[in-house]
Design a protein around this motif. Structure first.
Motif, PDB file in Angstrom:
ATOM      1  N   GLN A 153      82.349   1.096  23.438  1.00 19.18           N
ATOM      2  CA  GLN A 153      82.660   1.022  24.866  1.00 19.18           C
ATOM      3  C   GLN A 153      83.375  -0.284  25.207  1.00 19.18           C
ATOM      4  O   GLN A 153      84.409  -0.286  25.885  1.00 19.18           O
ATOM      5  CB  GLN A 153      81.370   1.130  25.680  1.00 19.18           C
ATOM      6  N   HIS A 154      82.841  -1.402  24.729  1.00 22.91           N
ATOM      7  CA  HIS A 154      83.411  -2.702  25.093  1.00 22.91           C
ATOM      8  C   HIS A 154      84.747  -2.956  24.397  1.00 22.91           C
ATOM      9  O   HIS A 154      85.632  -3.592  24.975  1.00 22.91           O
ATOM     10  CB  HIS A 154      82.410  -3.810  24.779  1.00 22.91           C
TER      11      HIS A 154
ATOM     12  N   LEU B 272      86.960  -0.640  23.716  1.00 21.68           N
ATOM     13  CA  LEU B 272      87.930   0.143  24.486  1.00 21.68           C
ATOM     14  C   LEU B 272      88.292  -0.556  25.791  1.00 21.68           C
ATOM     15  O   LEU B 272      89.423  -0.457  26.267  1.00 21.68           O
ATOM     16  CB  LEU B 272      87.365   1.536  24.789  1.00 21.68           C
ATOM     17  N   GLY B 273      87.321  -1.271  26.368  1.00 20.54           N
ATOM     18  CA  GLY B 273      87.567  -1.968  27.624  1.00 20.54           C
ATOM     19  C   GLY B 273      88.216  -3.324  27.460  1.00 20.54           C
ATOM     20  O   GLY B 273      88.461  -4.014  28.456  1.00 20.54           O
ATOM     21  N   GLY B 274      88.478  -3.722  26.215  1.00 19.37           N
ATOM     22  CA  GLY B 274      89.112  -5.011  25.977  1.00 19.37           C
ATOM     23  C   GLY B 274      88.168  -6.194  26.059  1.00 19.37           C
ATOM     24  O   GLY B 274      88.604  -7.349  26.062  1.00 19.37           O
ATOM     25  N   ASN B 275      86.861  -5.923  26.117  1.00 20.51           N
ATOM     26  CA  ASN B 275      85.862  -6.994  26.176  1.00 20.51           C
ATOM     27  C   ASN B 275      85.436  -7.330  24.744  1.00 20.51           C
ATOM     28  O   ASN B 275      84.436  -6.827  24.239  1.00 20.51           O
ATOM     29  CB  ASN B 275      84.663  -6.546  27.014  1.00 20.51           C
ATOM     30  N   LYS B 276      86.226  -8.169  24.097  1.00 21.93           N
ATOM     31  CA  LYS B 276      85.983  -8.447  22.682  1.00 21.93           C
ATOM     32  C   LYS B 276      84.680  -9.211  22.456  1.00 21.93           C
ATOM     33  O   LYS B 276      84.024  -9.023  21.426  1.00 21.93           O
ATOM     34  CB  LYS B 276      87.162  -9.227  22.103  1.00 21.93           C
ATOM     35  N   ARG B 277      84.318 -10.055  23.393  1.00 27.23           N
ATOM     36  CA  ARG B 277      83.078 -10.826  23.227  1.00 27.23           C
ATOM     37  C   ARG B 277      81.873  -9.893  23.110  1.00 27.23           C
ATOM     38  O   ARG B 277      81.083  -9.989  22.161  1.00 27.23           O
ATOM     39  CB  ARG B 277      82.896 -11.772  24.410  1.00 27.23           C
TER      40      ARG B 277
END
Length: 447
Positions: free
Chosen positions: A405-406, A408-413
Protein backbone atom coordinates in the motif's frame (compact mmCIF):
# COMPACT_ATOMS: atom_id res chain seq x y z
CA UNK A 1 27.25 47.50 -9.87
CA UNK A 2 30.13 45.00 -10.04
CA UNK A 3 30.17 42.30 -12.70
CA UNK A 4 29.74 39.58 -10.03
CA UNK A 5 26.80 41.37 -8.44
CA UNK A 6 25.23 41.89 -11.85
CA UNK A 7 25.61 38.18 -12.62
CA UNK A 8 24.06 37.18 -9.28
CA UNK A 9 21.15 39.55 -9.85
CA UNK A 10 20.48 38.05 -13.29
CA UNK A 11 20.79 34.53 -11.87
CA UNK A 12 18.34 35.23 -9.04
CA UNK A 13 15.77 36.78 -11.38
CA UNK A 14 16.19 33.95 -13.86
CA UNK A 15 15.69 31.36 -11.14
CA UNK A 16 12.43 32.95 -9.99
CA UNK A 17 11.04 33.27 -13.49
CA UNK A 18 12.08 29.76 -14.45
CA UNK A 19 10.12 28.40 -11.49
CA UNK A 20 7.13 30.41 -12.66
CA UNK A 21 7.34 29.00 -16.19
CA UNK A 22 7.66 25.39 -15.13
CA UNK A 23 4.87 25.87 -12.64
CA UNK A 24 2.54 26.87 -15.46
CA UNK A 25 2.70 23.31 -16.77
CA UNK A 26 2.32 21.60 -13.39
CA UNK A 27 -0.94 19.74 -12.85
CA UNK A 28 -2.48 19.67 -9.36
CA UNK A 29 -3.71 16.40 -7.93
CA UNK A 30 -7.05 15.44 -9.43
CA UNK A 31 -10.13 14.10 -7.59
CA UNK A 32 -10.30 10.66 -9.19
CA UNK A 33 -13.53 8.75 -8.56
CA UNK A 34 -14.33 5.10 -9.16
CA UNK A 35 -17.57 3.23 -9.76
CA UNK A 36 -17.95 -0.35 -10.95
CA UNK A 37 -20.91 0.25 -13.26
CA UNK A 38 -19.56 3.43 -14.85
CA UNK A 39 -16.16 1.87 -15.42
CA UNK A 40 -17.83 -1.15 -17.01
CA UNK A 41 -19.76 1.11 -19.39
CA UNK A 42 -16.67 3.14 -20.29
CA UNK A 43 -14.83 -0.13 -20.90
CA UNK A 44 -17.53 -1.25 -23.36
CA UNK A 45 -17.14 2.05 -25.21
CA UNK A 46 -13.35 2.01 -25.16
CA UNK A 47 -12.12 -1.51 -25.88
CA UNK A 48 -13.21 -1.67 -29.54
CA UNK A 49 -11.68 1.77 -30.13
CA UNK A 50 -8.38 0.80 -28.51
CA UNK A 51 -8.26 -2.34 -30.64
CA UNK A 52 -9.02 -0.34 -33.79
CA UNK A 53 -6.10 1.94 -32.91
CA UNK A 54 -3.77 -1.02 -32.43
CA UNK A 55 -3.35 -0.34 -28.71
CA UNK A 56 -3.13 -2.95 -25.97
CA UNK A 57 -6.43 -2.59 -24.11
CA UNK A 58 -4.80 -4.08 -21.00
CA UNK A 59 -2.35 -1.18 -20.87
CA UNK A 60 -4.57 1.83 -21.62
CA UNK A 61 -6.35 3.11 -18.51
CA UNK A 62 -9.36 5.41 -18.30
CA UNK A 63 -9.83 7.54 -15.17
CA UNK A 64 -12.83 9.59 -14.07
CA UNK A 65 -12.17 13.08 -12.73
CA UNK A 66 -14.85 14.62 -10.53
CA UNK A 67 -15.26 18.05 -12.07
CA UNK A 68 -18.05 19.98 -13.77
CA UNK A 69 -15.65 20.99 -16.55
CA UNK A 70 -16.35 19.73 -20.06
CA UNK A 71 -12.93 18.26 -20.57
CA UNK A 72 -10.78 15.21 -21.26
CA UNK A 73 -7.05 14.73 -21.68
CA UNK A 74 -4.25 12.20 -22.00
CA UNK A 75 -1.37 12.15 -19.52
CA UNK A 76 1.10 9.90 -17.74
CA UNK A 77 1.55 7.42 -20.56
CA UNK A 78 -1.48 5.60 -21.97
CA UNK A 79 -3.99 7.08 -19.53
CA UNK A 80 -7.17 8.91 -20.52
CA UNK A 81 -8.87 11.24 -18.03
CA UNK A 82 -12.59 11.93 -18.55
CA UNK A 83 -14.28 14.67 -16.54
CA UNK A 84 -17.67 13.91 -15.01
CA UNK A 85 -18.93 17.25 -16.33
CA UNK A 86 -18.28 16.02 -19.86
CA UNK A 87 -20.06 12.72 -19.26
CA UNK A 88 -23.09 14.40 -17.71
CA UNK A 89 -23.39 16.79 -20.67
CA UNK A 90 -23.29 14.02 -23.29
CA UNK A 91 -26.69 12.67 -24.20
CA UNK A 92 -25.76 9.70 -26.39
CA UNK A 93 -23.06 7.02 -26.40
CA UNK A 94 -21.57 8.15 -29.72
CA UNK A 95 -20.77 11.55 -28.22
CA UNK A 96 -18.62 10.13 -25.45
CA UNK A 97 -17.19 7.47 -27.75
CA UNK A 98 -16.12 10.28 -30.07
CA UNK A 99 -14.20 11.93 -27.23
CA UNK A 100 -12.57 8.63 -26.27
CA UNK A 101 -11.64 8.01 -29.91
CA UNK A 102 -10.10 11.48 -30.13
CA UNK A 103 -8.00 10.96 -26.99
CA UNK A 104 -7.02 7.53 -28.30
CA UNK A 105 -5.78 9.31 -31.42
CA UNK A 106 -3.43 11.33 -29.23
CA UNK A 107 -2.04 8.15 -27.68
CA UNK A 108 -1.68 6.25 -30.96
CA UNK A 109 -0.10 9.30 -32.60
CA UNK A 110 2.53 9.62 -29.90
CA UNK A 111 1.35 13.15 -29.15
CA UNK A 112 2.05 12.85 -25.45
CA UNK A 113 5.79 12.45 -26.02
CA UNK A 114 5.77 15.09 -28.74
CA UNK A 115 3.74 17.39 -26.53
CA UNK A 116 6.39 17.07 -23.85
CA UNK A 117 9.00 18.15 -26.39
CA UNK A 118 6.76 21.01 -27.48
CA UNK A 119 6.35 22.17 -23.90
CA UNK A 120 10.09 21.95 -23.34
CA UNK A 121 10.73 23.96 -26.52
CA UNK A 122 8.16 26.54 -25.46
CA UNK A 123 9.75 26.83 -22.06
CA UNK A 124 13.16 27.27 -23.65
CA UNK A 125 11.85 30.09 -25.85
CA UNK A 126 10.31 31.75 -22.81
CA UNK A 127 13.50 31.37 -20.80
CA UNK A 128 15.52 33.02 -23.57
CA UNK A 129 13.13 35.94 -23.38
CA UNK A 130 13.46 35.99 -19.60
CA UNK A 131 17.26 35.98 -19.79
CA UNK A 132 17.31 38.83 -22.30
CA UNK A 133 14.75 40.74 -20.28
CA UNK A 134 16.60 40.17 -17.02
CA UNK A 135 19.83 41.38 -18.58
CA UNK A 136 18.11 44.52 -19.87
CA UNK A 137 16.53 45.20 -16.46
CA UNK A 138 19.85 44.79 -14.65
CA UNK A 139 21.45 47.11 -17.22
CA UNK A 140 18.87 49.74 -16.31
CA UNK A 141 16.41 49.44 -19.21
CA UNK A 142 13.48 48.33 -17.07
CA UNK A 143 10.64 48.91 -19.54
CA UNK A 144 12.56 47.38 -22.42
CA UNK A 145 13.42 44.38 -20.26
CA UNK A 146 9.78 43.83 -19.33
CA UNK A 147 8.77 44.01 -22.99
CA UNK A 148 11.35 41.38 -23.91
CA UNK A 149 10.15 39.08 -21.12
CA UNK A 150 6.53 39.40 -22.24
CA UNK A 151 7.61 38.88 -25.84
CA UNK A 152 9.39 35.69 -24.85
CA UNK A 153 6.23 34.38 -23.21
CA UNK A 154 4.13 35.20 -26.27
CA UNK A 155 6.52 33.50 -28.70
CA UNK A 156 6.67 30.44 -26.48
CA UNK A 157 2.89 30.23 -26.13
CA UNK A 158 2.22 30.57 -29.84
CA UNK A 159 4.93 28.04 -30.75
CA UNK A 160 3.29 25.50 -28.45
CA UNK A 161 -0.26 26.23 -29.57
CA UNK A 162 0.57 25.92 -33.26
CA UNK A 163 1.98 22.50 -32.46
CA UNK A 164 -1.18 21.66 -30.51
CA UNK A 165 -3.35 22.54 -33.52
CA UNK A 166 -1.57 19.93 -35.61
CA UNK A 167 -2.05 17.34 -32.89
CA UNK A 168 -5.75 18.07 -32.53
CA UNK A 169 -6.44 17.85 -36.25
CA UNK A 170 -4.52 14.57 -36.45
CA UNK A 171 -6.39 13.12 -33.46
CA UNK A 172 -9.74 14.13 -35.00
CA UNK A 173 -9.00 12.34 -38.25
CA UNK A 174 -7.68 9.27 -36.46
CA UNK A 175 -10.81 9.19 -34.29
CA UNK A 176 -13.11 9.02 -37.31
CA UNK A 177 -11.06 6.13 -38.68
CA UNK A 178 -11.43 4.24 -35.39
CA UNK A 179 -15.17 4.93 -35.22
CA UNK A 180 -15.62 3.75 -38.82
CA UNK A 181 -13.73 0.60 -37.91
CA UNK A 182 -16.18 -0.21 -35.09
CA UNK A 183 -19.28 0.93 -37.02
CA UNK A 184 -20.10 4.01 -34.94
CA UNK A 185 -21.12 7.36 -36.40
CA UNK A 186 -18.78 10.29 -35.95
CA UNK A 187 -21.67 12.72 -35.57
CA UNK A 188 -21.30 12.46 -31.81
CA UNK A 189 -17.89 14.10 -32.10
CA UNK A 190 -19.46 16.99 -33.97
CA UNK A 191 -22.12 17.32 -31.25
CA UNK A 192 -19.41 17.67 -28.61
CA UNK A 193 -17.47 20.22 -30.64
CA UNK A 194 -20.65 22.24 -31.12
CA UNK A 195 -21.06 22.17 -27.35
CA UNK A 196 -17.52 23.49 -27.04
CA UNK A 197 -18.38 26.08 -29.67
CA UNK A 198 -21.11 27.40 -27.36
CA UNK A 199 -18.42 27.93 -24.75
CA UNK A 200 -16.31 29.85 -27.28
CA UNK A 201 -19.14 32.32 -27.80
CA UNK A 202 -18.53 33.47 -24.24
CA UNK A 203 -15.02 34.62 -25.15
CA UNK A 204 -13.99 37.98 -26.53
CA UNK A 205 -14.40 38.40 -30.28
CA UNK A 206 -10.96 39.97 -30.42
CA UNK A 207 -9.27 37.03 -28.76
CA UNK A 208 -6.08 35.75 -30.37
CA UNK A 209 -7.01 32.33 -31.84
CA UNK A 210 -3.79 30.92 -30.38
CA UNK A 211 -4.99 31.71 -26.88
CA UNK A 212 -6.63 28.28 -26.74
CA UNK A 213 -4.82 24.97 -26.60
CA UNK A 214 -7.22 23.44 -29.12
CA UNK A 215 -8.10 24.65 -32.59
CA UNK A 216 -11.31 26.69 -32.66
CA UNK A 217 -14.31 24.39 -32.57
CA UNK A 218 -15.95 25.88 -35.67
CA UNK A 219 -12.82 25.08 -37.71
CA UNK A 220 -12.70 21.55 -36.40
CA UNK A 221 -16.41 21.03 -37.04
CA UNK A 222 -16.03 22.01 -40.69
CA UNK A 223 -13.16 19.57 -41.19
CA UNK A 224 -14.95 16.78 -39.36
CA UNK A 225 -18.27 17.25 -41.11
CA UNK A 226 -16.66 16.55 -44.46
CA UNK A 227 -15.13 13.34 -43.16
CA UNK A 228 -18.22 12.19 -41.24
CA UNK A 229 -20.63 12.83 -44.11
CA UNK A 230 -18.46 10.64 -46.35
CA UNK A 231 -18.56 7.77 -43.86
CA UNK A 232 -20.82 4.77 -44.53
CA UNK A 233 -21.76 4.92 -40.83
CA UNK A 234 -22.81 8.58 -40.80
CA UNK A 235 -26.46 7.72 -40.13
CA UNK A 236 -25.92 4.62 -38.01
CA UNK A 237 -28.10 4.84 -34.86
CA UNK A 238 -26.71 4.26 -31.40
CA UNK A 239 -26.79 0.73 -30.01
CA UNK A 240 -29.99 0.55 -27.86
CA UNK A 241 -28.23 -1.36 -25.07
CA UNK A 242 -25.50 1.28 -24.92
CA UNK A 243 -28.13 4.03 -24.84
CA UNK A 244 -29.61 2.48 -21.70
CA UNK A 245 -26.17 2.14 -20.15
CA UNK A 246 -25.36 5.75 -21.02
CA UNK A 247 -28.57 7.03 -19.47
CA UNK A 248 -27.86 5.03 -16.31
CA UNK A 249 -24.31 6.35 -16.12
CA UNK A 250 -25.46 9.96 -16.41
CA UNK A 251 -28.24 9.42 -13.87
CA UNK A 252 -25.81 7.87 -11.43
CA UNK A 253 -23.34 10.73 -11.72
CA UNK A 254 -26.08 13.33 -11.37
CA UNK A 255 -27.46 11.52 -8.33
CA UNK A 256 -24.09 11.34 -6.61
CA UNK A 257 -22.70 14.75 -7.57
CA UNK A 258 -25.61 17.18 -7.81
CA UNK A 259 -27.61 18.43 -4.79
CA UNK A 260 -31.01 16.84 -4.18
CA UNK A 261 -33.02 19.81 -5.46
CA UNK A 262 -31.21 19.69 -8.81
CA UNK A 263 -31.64 15.93 -9.04
CA UNK A 264 -35.39 16.31 -8.48
CA UNK A 265 -35.56 19.01 -11.15
CA UNK A 266 -33.90 16.68 -13.65
CA UNK A 267 -35.74 13.56 -12.46
CA UNK A 268 -39.02 14.65 -10.80
CA UNK A 269 -40.98 12.17 -8.69
CA UNK A 270 -43.57 11.97 -11.47
CA UNK A 271 -40.90 10.28 -13.63
CA UNK A 272 -41.00 6.56 -12.86
CA UNK A 273 -38.40 5.51 -15.42
CA UNK A 274 -35.47 3.33 -14.40
CA UNK A 275 -32.94 6.15 -14.61
CA UNK A 276 -35.12 8.60 -12.66
CA UNK A 277 -35.64 6.18 -9.79
CA UNK A 278 -31.94 5.33 -9.85
CA UNK A 279 -30.84 8.97 -9.59
CA UNK A 280 -33.40 9.75 -6.87
CA UNK A 281 -32.40 6.69 -4.83
CA UNK A 282 -28.80 7.89 -4.79
CA UNK A 283 -29.72 11.49 -3.99
CA UNK A 284 -32.08 10.45 -1.18
CA UNK A 285 -29.35 8.22 0.24
CA UNK A 286 -26.90 11.11 0.33
CA UNK A 287 -29.40 13.54 1.89
CA UNK A 288 -29.77 11.22 3.95
CA UNK A 289 -33.32 9.89 3.71
CA UNK A 290 -32.95 6.13 4.00
CA UNK A 291 -36.67 5.34 3.78
CA UNK A 292 -37.13 7.11 0.43
CA UNK A 293 -33.84 5.75 -0.92
CA UNK A 294 -34.75 2.18 0.05
CA UNK A 295 -38.22 2.50 -1.49
CA UNK A 296 -36.76 3.58 -4.83
CA UNK A 297 -34.20 0.76 -4.78
CA UNK A 298 -36.75 -1.89 -3.83
CA UNK A 299 -38.93 -0.85 -6.76
CA UNK A 300 -35.97 -1.22 -9.12
CA UNK A 301 -34.96 -4.61 -7.75
CA UNK A 302 -38.53 -5.86 -8.03
CA UNK A 303 -38.33 -5.27 -11.80
CA UNK A 304 -34.64 -6.09 -12.35
CA UNK A 305 -33.69 -8.71 -9.74
CA UNK A 306 -30.54 -9.79 -11.61
CA UNK A 307 -28.88 -6.39 -11.86
CA UNK A 308 -25.58 -6.49 -9.92
CA UNK A 309 -25.30 -2.71 -9.64
CA UNK A 310 -28.76 -2.33 -8.11
CA UNK A 311 -27.79 -4.93 -5.48
CA UNK A 312 -24.50 -3.11 -4.96
CA UNK A 313 -26.27 0.19 -4.32
CA UNK A 314 -28.77 -1.39 -1.93
CA UNK A 315 -25.92 -3.02 -0.02
CA UNK A 316 -23.98 0.25 0.03
CA UNK A 317 -26.99 2.11 1.42
CA UNK A 318 -27.42 -0.44 4.20
CA UNK A 319 -23.69 -0.51 4.97
CA UNK A 320 -23.36 3.27 5.13
CA UNK A 321 -26.42 3.48 7.38
CA UNK A 322 -24.79 1.15 9.92
CA UNK A 323 -26.86 -1.91 8.95
CA UNK A 324 -23.75 -4.04 8.46
CA UNK A 325 -25.26 -7.52 8.72
CA UNK A 326 -28.18 -6.55 6.48
CA UNK A 327 -25.77 -5.29 3.82
CA UNK A 328 -23.97 -8.61 3.41
CA UNK A 329 -26.53 -10.49 1.33
CA UNK A 330 -27.13 -7.69 -1.22
CA UNK A 331 -23.37 -7.17 -1.59
CA UNK A 332 -22.71 -10.91 -1.88
CA UNK A 333 -25.39 -11.12 -4.55
CA UNK A 334 -23.79 -8.28 -6.51
CA UNK A 335 -20.51 -10.22 -6.52
CA UNK A 336 -22.23 -13.43 -7.62
CA UNK A 337 -23.87 -11.58 -10.51
CA UNK A 338 -20.64 -9.79 -11.58
CA UNK A 339 -17.74 -11.89 -10.25
CA UNK A 340 -15.14 -10.15 -12.44
CA UNK A 341 -15.74 -6.74 -10.84
CA UNK A 342 -12.99 -5.95 -8.30
CA UNK A 343 -14.83 -2.91 -6.94
CA UNK A 344 -17.88 -4.98 -6.02
CA UNK A 345 -15.64 -7.45 -4.21
CA UNK A 346 -13.86 -4.61 -2.41
CA UNK A 347 -17.09 -3.17 -1.02
CA UNK A 348 -18.27 -6.64 0.04
CA UNK A 349 -14.94 -7.25 1.79
CA UNK A 350 -15.22 -3.95 3.67
CA UNK A 351 -18.63 -5.00 4.96
CA UNK A 352 -17.29 -8.41 5.99
CA UNK A 353 -14.45 -6.80 7.95
CA UNK A 354 -16.91 -4.44 9.64
CA UNK A 355 -18.82 -7.39 11.14
CA UNK A 356 -15.76 -8.11 13.33
CA UNK A 357 -16.44 -11.85 13.10
CA UNK A 358 -13.36 -14.14 12.73
CA UNK A 359 -14.90 -16.20 9.95
CA UNK A 360 -15.81 -13.00 8.10
CA UNK A 361 -12.19 -11.85 8.24
CA UNK A 362 -11.09 -15.01 6.44
CA UNK A 363 -13.82 -14.58 3.84
CA UNK A 364 -12.79 -10.95 3.33
CA UNK A 365 -9.18 -12.04 2.80
CA UNK A 366 -10.30 -14.30 -0.05
CA UNK A 367 -12.27 -11.50 -1.68
CA UNK A 368 -9.42 -9.00 -1.33
CA UNK A 369 -6.85 -11.39 -2.73
CA UNK A 370 -9.03 -11.54 -5.84
CA UNK A 371 -9.22 -7.74 -5.95
CA UNK A 372 -5.44 -7.26 -5.88
CA UNK A 373 -5.06 -10.03 -8.45
CA UNK A 374 -7.28 -8.01 -10.80
CA UNK A 375 -5.89 -4.64 -9.69
CA UNK A 376 -2.41 -4.94 -8.14
CA UNK A 377 -2.18 -1.13 -7.98
CA UNK A 378 -5.35 -0.68 -5.89
CA UNK A 379 -4.04 0.95 -2.70
CA UNK A 380 -7.40 0.78 -0.95
CA UNK A 381 -7.59 -2.97 -1.49
CA UNK A 382 -4.10 -3.49 -0.05
CA UNK A 383 -5.07 -1.40 2.97
CA UNK A 384 -8.20 -3.47 3.61
CA UNK A 385 -6.24 -6.68 3.07
CA UNK A 386 -3.70 -5.56 5.67
CA UNK A 387 -6.53 -4.96 8.14
CA UNK A 388 -8.19 -8.32 7.49
CA UNK A 389 -4.90 -10.24 7.70
CA UNK A 390 -3.94 -8.44 10.89
CA UNK A 391 -7.23 -9.28 12.56
CA UNK A 392 -6.76 -12.89 11.45
CA UNK A 393 -3.35 -12.90 13.21
CA UNK A 394 -1.42 -13.26 9.94
CA UNK A 395 0.90 -10.45 10.97
CA UNK A 396 3.69 -11.07 8.47
CA UNK A 397 1.33 -11.00 5.50
CA UNK A 398 -0.49 -8.02 7.01
CA UNK A 399 2.80 -6.09 7.15
CA UNK A 400 3.52 -7.11 3.56
CA UNK A 401 0.12 -5.79 2.41
CA UNK A 402 0.81 -2.50 4.21
CA UNK A 403 4.20 -2.30 2.51
CA UNK A 404 2.48 -2.74 -0.87
CA UNK A 405 0.00 0.00 0.00
CA UNK A 406 2.67 2.52 1.01
CA UNK A 407 4.95 1.73 -1.92
CA UNK A 408 2.07 2.38 -4.33
CA UNK A 409 1.40 5.67 -2.55
CA UNK A 410 5.01 6.78 -2.86
CA UNK A 411 5.56 6.67 0.91
CA UNK A 412 8.94 4.98 0.85
CA UNK A 413 9.61 5.48 4.55
CA UNK A 414 6.55 3.52 5.68
CA UNK A 415 7.05 1.01 2.86
CA UNK A 416 10.51 0.24 4.28
CA UNK A 417 9.16 -0.04 7.82
CA UNK A 418 6.42 -2.51 6.91
CA UNK A 419 8.60 -4.45 4.48
CA UNK A 420 11.15 -4.98 7.26
CA UNK A 421 8.39 -6.13 9.63
CA UNK A 422 7.26 -8.61 6.99
CA UNK A 423 10.83 -9.86 6.51
CA UNK A 424 11.17 -10.39 10.27
CA UNK A 425 8.02 -12.54 10.39
CA UNK A 426 7.84 -14.41 7.07
CA UNK A 427 9.75 -17.66 6.42
CA UNK A 428 12.79 -17.41 4.16
CA UNK A 429 12.44 -18.81 0.66
CA UNK A 430 8.70 -18.14 0.39
CA UNK A 431 7.25 -15.94 -2.39
CA UNK A 432 5.87 -13.55 0.24
CA UNK A 433 9.28 -13.14 1.86
CA UNK A 434 10.88 -12.53 -1.55
CA UNK A 435 8.26 -9.88 -2.30
CA UNK A 436 9.02 -8.17 1.02
CA UNK A 437 12.73 -8.14 0.10
CA UNK A 438 11.87 -6.62 -3.29
CA UNK A 439 9.74 -3.88 -1.71
CA UNK A 440 12.48 -3.05 0.79
CA UNK A 441 15.00 -2.75 -2.04
CA UNK A 442 12.65 -0.60 -4.15
CA UNK A 443 11.81 1.68 -1.22
CA UNK A 444 15.49 2.06 -0.33
CA UNK A 445 16.53 3.41 -3.72
CA UNK A 446 17.52 7.09 -3.67
CA UNK A 447 15.15 9.55 -5.32
Amino acid sequence: MTLLRRFLTIFALFGFLFADVTGAFARPSLPIIRDAEIEDTIRLYSLPIFEAAGLDSEVVRVHLVKSDSINAFVAGGQRIFLFTGLIMRTEKPDQLMGVIAHETGHIAGGHLARGKDAIENATTAAIIGYILGAAAIVAGAGQAGSAIILGGQGVAQQNYLRYSQTQEASADQAAISYLDNVGVTGKGMIDVLELLGEQEMLLSASQDPYARTHPLSRDRIAALERRVNASPYAKTPNNPDLVIRHDRMRAKLIGFIKPLNQVLQTYPTSDTSLVARYARAIAYHLKPDFAKAAAEMDSLLAEWPDDPYFWELKGQMLFENGKIEDSLEPLAKSVRLAPASPLLRLLYARALIATERPEAYRQAIGELEEVVRYEPDNRGAWQQLAIALGRDDQLGLSALASAEQHLLGGNKRDARIFAQRAIDKLPEGTPSRQRADDILAAASKPE
